[in-house]
Design an enzyme around this catalytic site. Structure first.
Site, short mmCIF file in Angstrom:
data_model
loop_
_atom_site.label_atom_id
_atom_site.label_comp_id
_atom_site.label_asym_id
_atom_site.label_seq_id
_atom_site.Cartn_x
_atom_site.Cartn_y
_atom_site.Cartn_z
N ASN A 230 -5.23 -2.08 5.22
CA ASN A 230 -3.96 -1.61 4.65
C ASN A 230 -3.62 -0.31 5.38
OD1 ASN A 230 -1.86 -0.59 3.13
ND2 ASN A 230 -3.10 -0.14 1.31
N LYS B 121 -1.06 1.45 5.28
CA LYS B 121 -0.17 2.37 4.56
C LYS B 121 0.94 2.84 5.51
CE LYS B 121 -3.93 3.35 1.48
NZ LYS B 121 -4.49 4.18 0.43
N HIS C 135 -0.05 -2.24 -5.37
CA HIS C 135 -0.95 -1.17 -4.95
C HIS C 135 -0.74 0.04 -5.87
CE1 HIS C 135 -2.87 2.00 -2.68
NE2 HIS C 135 -3.55 1.05 -2.06
N GLU D 144 -0.54 3.06 -5.34
CA GLU D 144 0.44 4.05 -4.87
C GLU D 144 1.86 3.62 -5.23
OE1 GLU D 144 -1.05 4.17 -0.86
OE2 GLU D 144 -2.86 5.18 -1.58
N GLU E 272 -9.20 -1.93 -6.95
CA GLU E 272 -9.17 -0.64 -6.27
C GLU E 272 -9.11 0.48 -7.31
OE1 GLU E 272 -7.60 -1.10 -1.97
OE2 GLU E 272 -5.94 -0.63 -3.27
N GLY F 233 -8.91 6.78 -0.94
CA GLY F 233 -8.64 7.91 -0.06
C GLY F 233 -9.40 9.17 -0.43
N SER G 140 -12.24 3.74 -0.40
CA SER G 140 -13.25 4.45 0.41
C SER G 140 -14.34 3.53 0.94
CB SER G 140 -13.83 5.62 -0.38
OG SER G 140 -12.82 6.58 -0.66
P1 PGA Z 1 -8.97 3.83 1.34
O1 PGA Z 1 -7.70 3.04 0.74
O2 PGA Z 1 -9.85 2.81 2.01
O3 PGA Z 1 -8.39 4.81 2.32
O4 PGA Z 1 -9.65 4.49 0.20
C1 PGA Z 1 -7.81 1.76 0.21
C2 PGA Z 1 -6.45 1.28 -0.26
O5 PGA Z 1 -5.69 2.09 -0.81
O6 PGA Z 1 -6.10 0.09 -0.10
#
Ligand code: PGA
Length: 257
Positions: free
Chosen positions: A12, A14, A99, A101, A171, A177, A215
């Site tokens: 992903n 982003k 997601h 976010e 997630e 992140g 992560s």
């Molecule tokens: P990350 O994000 O691996 O940077 O923690 C995962 C995601 O948001 O899909």
């Protein structure tokens, strides 16, 4: 007892990437992924403007591509939205929906996420439905209640045949992140819960890929992917570096052996 579901690792990106660096990344991922033997499916979900680039560089490779969101509508006066069919014009396979976010910053409701998942399925995309609890919710021991409700809102919109065609990504918001992944044990418990909930809706629940995201890195991927109900990962930060992303794909391969 032991089910050998294929593993699935999806990047992903982003809101990262520019044309030149994408070209290097996509080319390296395509060539690295071709060296993985059977059993691991690899995908990347890129920003919309780079869908054509992903198609140009990945077509004919083992890597599939997709988007990070999709409209709940088929077409019409929805300024700024992108319809599932439009992404199909560029060969997309996956659409991430829900997601955290988007739930947090764009106020997407569980019902909207369900509508997006249904629209994606109707168009022929595979939705990667994200669910996850915040730190506060985990500390209040509300994890199952929260992600159960998030999954229910999606399943309510789907018939059984459609439910069998989704991918679910667990997630935890506190792990995204932050560098602080869930432990393999924490993740497995939630995945087992999700699998059980799916089984109430669809007979093919055992076949639905359940990804862990938050992560994931080369150092923790193998332990996570080795859990019984963890079928791979949704990878944010580490998907932007081909070496790390491919090492994570390799970890998925290793646990299958
Ligand atoms: P990350 O994000 O691996 O940077 O923690 C995962 C995601 O948001 O899909």
């Amino acid at each position: 007892m032991s089910r050998q579901r294929a593993k699935l690792v999806v990047g992903n990106w982003k809101m990262h990437g520019r044309m030149q660096e994408n070209a290097v990344l996509l080319t390296e991922v395509a060539s690295g992924a071709s060296a993985l033997r059977n059993g691991v499916d690899v995908g990347v979900c890129v920003p919309y403007p780079y869908l054509a680039q992903a198609q140009a560089l990945l077509e004919g490779s083992v890597v599939r591509w997709g988007v990070q969101d999709v409209s709940a509508h088929a077409q019409g006066a929805f300024t700024g939205e992108v319809a599932a069919e439009m992404t199909l014009d560029f060969g997309a396979t996956y659409a991430i929906v829900g997601h955290s976010e988007r739930r947090a910053y764009h106020h997407e409701t569980p019902e909207l996420v369900g509508a997006k998942a249904r629209r994606a399925l109707e168009a022929g995309l595979t939705p990667i439905v994200c669910v996850g609890e915040t730190l506060d919710e985990r500390e209040r021991e509300a994890t199952e209640q929260v992600i159960g409700a998030q999954l229910d809102a999606v399943l309510l919109m789907l018939n059984e045949e459609q439910a069998a065609r989704i991918v679910v990504a667990y997630e935890p918001v506190w792990a995204i992140g932050t560098g602080k992944s869930a432990t393999a044990d924490q993740a497995q418990r939630v995945h087992a819960f999700l699998r059980k909930k799916l089984a109430e809706k669809c007979a093919a629940a055992a076949e639905v890929p359940l990804l862990y995201g938050g992560s994931v890195k080369p150092e923790n991927a193998q332990e996570l992917f080795g859990q019984q109900d963890i079928d791979g990962g949704l990878i944010g930060g580490a998907s932007l570096k081909s070496k790390d992303f491919l090492a994570i794909c390799q970890a998925a391969r290793t646990v299958l052996q």
